[in-house]
Design a protein around this motif. Structure first.
Motif, PDB file in Angstrom:
ATOM      1  N   GLY A  91       0.249  -3.841  -0.696  1.00 10.58           N
ATOM      2  CA  GLY A  91      -0.555  -4.796  -0.138  1.00 10.58           C
ATOM      3  C   GLY A  91      -2.659  -5.582  -0.491  1.00 10.58           C
ATOM      4  N   ILE A  92      -2.603  -4.200  -0.935  1.00  6.99           N
ATOM      5  CA  ILE A  92      -4.264  -4.278  -1.462  1.00  6.99           C
ATOM      6  C   ILE A  92      -3.859  -4.297  -2.739  1.00  6.99           C
ATOM      7  CG2 ILE A  92      -6.203  -3.440  -2.396  1.00  6.99           C
ATOM      8  CD1 ILE A  92      -5.792  -1.474   0.281  1.00  6.99           C
ATOM      9  N   LEU A  93      -3.264  -3.613  -3.691  1.00  6.70           N
ATOM     10  CA  LEU A  93      -3.009  -4.225  -5.104  1.00  6.70           C
ATOM     11  C   LEU A  93      -1.877  -5.439  -5.302  1.00  6.70           C
ATOM     12  CD1 LEU A  93      -1.253  -0.771  -5.939  1.00  6.70           C
ATOM     13  CD2 LEU A  93      -3.531  -1.743  -5.928  1.00  6.70           C
ATOM     14  N   TYR A  94      -1.082  -5.885  -4.524  1.00  5.58           N
ATOM     15  CA  TYR A  94      -1.072  -7.299  -4.455  1.00  5.58           C
ATOM     16  C   TYR A  94      -1.198  -8.453  -4.107  1.00  5.58           C
ATOM     17  CZ  TYR A  94       4.126  -5.962  -3.975  1.00  5.58           C
ATOM     18  OH  TYR A  94       5.586  -5.027  -4.592  1.00  5.58           O
ATOM     19  N   GLY A  95      -2.931  -8.026  -3.409  1.00  2.00           N
ATOM     20  CA  GLY A  95      -3.790  -9.477  -3.159  1.00  2.00           C
ATOM     21  C   GLY A  95      -4.623  -9.421  -4.382  1.00  2.00           C
ATOM     22  N   LEU A  96      -4.683  -8.378  -5.203  1.00  2.00           N
ATOM     23  CA  LEU A  96      -5.320  -7.655  -6.362  1.00  2.00           C
ATOM     24  C   LEU A  96      -4.712  -8.550  -7.942  1.00  2.00           C
ATOM     25  CD1 LEU A  96      -7.363  -3.852  -6.362  1.00  2.00           C
ATOM     26  CD2 LEU A  96      -8.194  -6.607  -5.593  1.00  2.00           C
ATOM     27  N   GLY A  97      -3.271  -8.833  -7.103  1.00  2.00           N
ATOM     28  CA  GLY A  97      -2.896  -9.308  -8.570  1.00  2.00           C
ATOM     29  C   GLY A  97      -1.561  -8.206  -8.731  1.00  2.00           C
ATOM     30  N   ARG A  98      -2.590  -7.026  -9.384  1.00  8.40           N
ATOM     31  CA  ARG A  98      -1.847  -6.014  -9.745  1.00  8.40           C
ATOM     32  C   ARG A  98      -0.546  -5.291  -9.436  1.00  8.40           C
ATOM     33  NH1 ARG A  98      -5.087  -4.837 -14.366  1.00  8.40           N
ATOM     34  NH2 ARG A  98      -6.911  -5.288 -13.895  1.00  8.40           N
ATOM     35  N   THR A  99       0.206  -6.416  -9.687  1.00  8.94           N
ATOM     36  CA  THR A  99       1.454  -6.217  -9.244  1.00  8.94           C
ATOM     37  C   THR A  99       2.352  -4.962  -9.925  1.00  8.94           C
ATOM     38  OG1 THR A  99       2.676  -8.061  -9.979  1.00  8.94           O
ATOM     39  CG2 THR A  99       2.100  -7.707  -7.442  1.00  8.94           C
ATOM     40  N   LYS A 100       2.672  -4.526 -11.050  1.00  6.71           N
ATOM     41  CA  LYS A 100       3.447  -4.266 -11.936  1.00  6.71           C
ATOM     42  C   LYS A 100       2.845  -2.768 -11.363  1.00  6.71           C
ATOM     43  CE  LYS A 100       2.523  -7.262 -15.997  1.00  6.71           C
ATOM     44  NZ  LYS A 100       1.834  -7.418 -17.786  1.00  6.71           N
ATOM     45  N   TYR A 101       2.240  -2.474 -11.677  1.00  5.42           N
ATOM     46  CA  TYR A 101       1.909  -0.540 -11.029  1.00  5.42           C
ATOM     47  C   TYR A 101       2.994  -0.387  -9.773  1.00  5.42           C
ATOM     48  CZ  TYR A 101      -0.159   3.752  -9.818  1.00  5.42           C
ATOM     49  OH  TYR A 101      -0.414   5.122  -9.522  1.00  5.42           O
ATOM     50  N   ALA A 102       2.833  -1.144  -8.602  1.00  7.86           N
ATOM     51  CA  ALA A 102       3.645  -1.095  -8.073  1.00  7.86           C
ATOM     52  C   ALA A 102       5.425  -1.313  -7.130  1.00  7.86           C
ATOM     53  CB  ALA A 102       3.559  -1.920  -7.037  1.00  7.86           C
ATOM     54  N   PHE A 103       5.267  -1.890  -9.090  1.00 13.50           N
ATOM     55  CA  PHE A 103       6.679  -2.288  -9.690  1.00 13.50           C
ATOM     56  C   PHE A 103       7.452  -0.686  -9.812  1.00 13.50           C
ATOM     57  CE2 PHE A 103       9.885  -2.983 -13.995  1.00 13.50           C
ATOM     58  CZ  PHE A 103      10.906  -2.223 -12.654  1.00 13.50           C
ATOM     59  N   ILE A 104       6.439   0.074 -11.010  1.00 14.95           N
ATOM     60  CA  ILE A 104       6.604   0.787 -11.499  1.00 14.95           C
ATOM     61  C   ILE A 104       6.691   2.488 -10.603  1.00 14.95           C
ATOM     62  CG2 ILE A 104       5.216   2.777 -13.585  1.00 14.95           C
ATOM     63  CD1 ILE A 104       4.318   0.231 -14.268  1.00 14.95           C
ATOM     64  N   ILE A 105       5.802   2.381  -9.778  1.00 13.66           N
ATOM     65  CA  ILE A 105       6.043   3.351  -8.471  1.00 13.66           C
ATOM     66  C   ILE A 105       6.938   3.365  -7.527  1.00 13.66           C
ATOM     67  CG2 ILE A 105       4.984   4.352  -6.560  1.00 13.66           C
ATOM     68  CD1 ILE A 105       3.918   4.835  -9.249  1.00 13.66           C
ATOM     69  N   GLU A 106       7.505   2.553  -7.135  1.00 14.21           N
ATOM     70  CA  GLU A 106       8.427   2.368  -6.656  1.00 14.21           C
ATOM     71  C   GLU A 106       9.936   2.658  -7.410  1.00 14.21           C
ATOM     72  OE1 GLU A 106      11.141   1.506  -3.430  1.00 14.21           O
ATOM     73  OE2 GLU A 106       8.734   1.226  -4.146  1.00 14.21           O
ATOM     74  N   SER A 107      10.449   2.109  -8.881  1.00 19.01           N
ATOM     75  CA  SER A 107      11.133   2.858  -9.477  1.00 19.01           C
ATOM     76  C   SER A 107      11.366   4.012  -9.740  1.00 19.01           C
ATOM     77  CB  SER A 107      11.140   1.818 -10.977  1.00 19.01           C
ATOM     78  OG  SER A 107      11.255   0.371 -11.018  1.00 19.01           O
ATOM     79  N   LEU A 108       9.771   4.635  -9.560  1.00 19.97           N
ATOM     80  CA  LEU A 108       9.705   6.416  -9.988  1.00 19.97           C
ATOM     81  C   LEU A 108      10.372   7.145  -8.991  1.00 19.97           C
ATOM     82  CD1 LEU A 108       7.249   7.020 -12.469  1.00 19.97           C
ATOM     83  CD2 LEU A 108       9.471   7.116 -12.447  1.00 19.97           C
ATOM     84  N   GLY A 109       9.669   6.379  -7.062  1.00 21.39           N
ATOM     85  CA  GLY A 109      10.275   6.998  -6.277  1.00 21.39           C
ATOM     86  C   GLY A 109      11.580   6.683  -5.826  1.00 21.39           C
ATOM     87  N   MET A 110      12.378   5.711  -6.483  1.00 19.29           N
ATOM     88  CA  MET A 110      13.484   5.135  -5.172  1.00 19.29           C
ATOM     89  C   MET A 110      15.208   5.985  -6.366  1.00 19.29           C
ATOM     90  SD  MET A 110      15.661   3.783  -3.479  1.00 19.29           S
ATOM     91  CE  MET A 110      14.745   2.622  -2.858  1.00 19.29           C
ATOM     92  N   TRP A 111      14.649   5.890  -7.371  1.00 20.52           N
ATOM     93  CA  TRP A 111      15.513   6.546  -8.205  1.00 20.52           C
ATOM     94  C   TRP A 111      15.611   7.864  -8.683  1.00 20.52           C
ATOM     95  CZ3 TRP A 111      20.323   3.921  -8.919  1.00 20.52           C
ATOM     96  CH2 TRP A 111      20.481   2.628  -8.640  1.00 20.52           C
ATOM     97  N   GLY A 112      13.769   7.486  -9.165  1.00 25.68           N
ATOM     98  CA  GLY A 112      14.384   9.715  -9.423  1.00 25.68           C
ATOM     99  C   GLY A 112      13.280  10.793  -7.922  1.00 25.68           C
ATOM    100  N   VAL A 113      13.114  10.289  -6.657  1.00 31.27           N
ATOM    101  CA  VAL A 113      13.053  11.310  -6.042  1.00 31.27           C
ATOM    102  C   VAL A 113      14.339  10.535  -5.094  1.00 31.27           C
ATOM    103  CG1 VAL A 113      11.801  12.033  -4.143  1.00 31.27           C
ATOM    104  CG2 VAL A 113      10.349  10.753  -6.575  1.00 31.27           C
TER     105      VAL A 113
END
Length: 471
Positions: free
Chosen positions: A392-414
């Motif tokens: 939520g903090i990152l979204y408010g800052l407009g920093r949404t790309k980083y969350a996308f990268i982490i979600e991809s790694l967590g969901m598919w890599g883990v």
């Protein structure tokens, strides 16, 4: 303690003045604002989850096949909802920043583009969902005897997609102006109607799964209609139709923020689809226990999403105000409040796991298995809360790309990779599958909080957020 520089006195919601001169006063007022904005969104999320409980319980008492017919398309429904939800995140980030900057003209221009995107999203996503409805249960690995009923359920709830989009996107725009109470009341009314129609259509008229779908569809229409009416009456967002025009620049800004969020949702939901497909192959009873347990857990972490919405709005407003210290204070306090709440949620979940499962299914085997999974996941609730609020903090800052990268790694890599190995190589049971799910949540929580925990990186994020004019 170093004395902080004087800042302007600003007028907040409900006509209250927030004076940020003394540092302690700053924290106290930010905490108060965060709590007051969070309460309606938390109540709204909890009520929606309770309604899902009611749906699951009512359908669950029709038998395991009925539960499977509804549950088998649940992850696809999350995928569909990720499109309007991502647009809502973009709308909230941009409108809250304009609100903080007190730029009324920009808010109205943004409001016009949000209205356009709502219509396009509803028509396109709804049309595609209805066309694909006969095939989705087959792709999800549903057993042949429930495929037809599952397809009918998904078609019915997809038909009013334009209203579902309006409820999510326009609701986000309204919350960006610090009005979280009115969207809560709209969804409260829709949920009450849904609960009443569920009983009438499922049991009184004996329509079963189809009745549950019709009740949901009618409630979507009601919530979307009411949310549009509220949106039109909002003094910050209202505009005359003769003034309406397409602003490609603002649409591009919204897409810039929304696209990574959509990518996060798509990656996550496709992961859930694959994850559910892996679990569904373990048998109807196991899949029913898994699906019900996932639904049962929801109410214990969903308040975190309410806090996330309020946090994103306040972060966006602080960006518009150009107040870096306020950004820092909001971040610290939101993490502190969310973690405390999620620790309490985990304790409660552990003790009520079995009664909760028995409430939602009349299958003793499914209830016992699901309860064991809930007690297991209860210990990871604080990590889930940390993941939500950091996002939520990152979204408010407009920093949404980083969350996308982490979600991809967590969901598919883990989650997916480890679940595949657990089931196909190690012959793990449902407990092993849930360990993989917990590992995914812990990984994402740690990685999302890192940019906000490392001092140099955090300062750079806040400085760029208040300096840059674009999102």
């Amino acid at each position: 303690m170093e004395k902080k520089p004087l800042a302007k006195t600003q007028e907040g919601n409900c006509g209250k003045l927030y004076n940020y001169r003394p540092y302690e006063r700053n924290l106290k007022e930010i905490l108060r604002t965060l709590i007051f904005m969070s309460i309606p969104t938390i109540v709204e999320e909890v009520l929606a989850t309770l309604l899902q409980y009611v749906d699951t319980a009512m359908v669950g008492h029709l038998g395991e096949q009925a539960t499977a017919a509804v549950s088998v398309t649940a992850t696809v429904t999350w995928l569909v909802n990720s499109v309007p939800s991502s647009i809502g995140v973009g709308a909230l980030a941009l409108i809250s920043k304009a609100y903080g900057a007190k730029d009324g003209k920009l808010m109205k221009r943004l409001s016009q583009q949000v209205f356009l995107m709502t219509g396009i999203c509803g028509v396109l996503i709804g049309g595609v969902s209805m066309i694909l409805s006969p095939y989705i249960p087959v792709w999800m690995g549903a057993e042949p005897d429930i495929q037809k009923e599952a397809a009918r359920y998904f078609f019915i709830i997809s038909a009013p997609m334009i209203f579902r989009s309006a409820s999510m996107i326009l609701g986000a725009a309204i919350r960006a102006t610090k009005d979280t109470r009115t969207p809560m009341l709209v969804n409260l009314a829709a949920n009450a109607v849904n609960a009443g129609l569920n009983y009438l259509l499922i049991y009184a008229l004996k329509l079963g799964v189809t009745g549950a779908a019709l009740a949901s569809a009618i409630s979507y229409i009601l919530s979307g209609t009411l949310m549009f009416a509220v949106y039109r009456r909002n003094k910050h967002l209202g505009w005359h139709f003769k003034e309406w025009r397409i602003d490609k620049g603002l649409i591009a800004e919204c897409v810039k923020v929304s696209l990574p969020v959509l990518g996060t949702g798509v990656v996550s939901c496709f992961g859930y689809v694959v994850f559910a497909r892996l679990v569904s192959g373990m048998g109807t009873t196991v899949f029913a226990a898994h699906s019900i347990a996932v639904t049962a857990e929801t109410i214990f972490y969903i308040p975190g999403y309410g806090l996330r919405t309020a946090t994103s709005a306040l972060v966006g407003i602080a960006r518009g105000e150009g107040d870096r210290q306020k950004l820092s204070d909001i971040s610290y306090l939101s993490v502190f409040v969310t973690m405390g709440m999620m620790v309490a949620s985990g304790v409660i979940l552990f003790w009520v796991a079995h009664p909760l499962m028995r409430l939602m299914t009349n299958s003793p085997n499914a209830a016992a298995l699901g309860a064991r999974m809930l007690r297991l996941v209860a210990f990871s609730e604080p990590f889930f809360g940390l993941m939500i609020v950091s996002e939520g903090i990152l979204y408010g800052l407009g920093r949404t790309k980083y969350a996308f990268i982490i979600e991809s790694l967590g969901m598919w890599g883990v989650r997916i990779f480890m679940t595949f190995l657990s089931i196909n190589l190690w012959n793990a049971d449902l407990k092993g599958v849930w360990y993989c799910m917990i590992a995914d949540n812990v990984f994402k929580a740690v990685m999302l909080i890192l940019p906000l925990a490392i001092g140099s990186r955090r300062r750079l994020l806040y400085e760029e957020a208040v300096r840059k004019e674009d999102v």
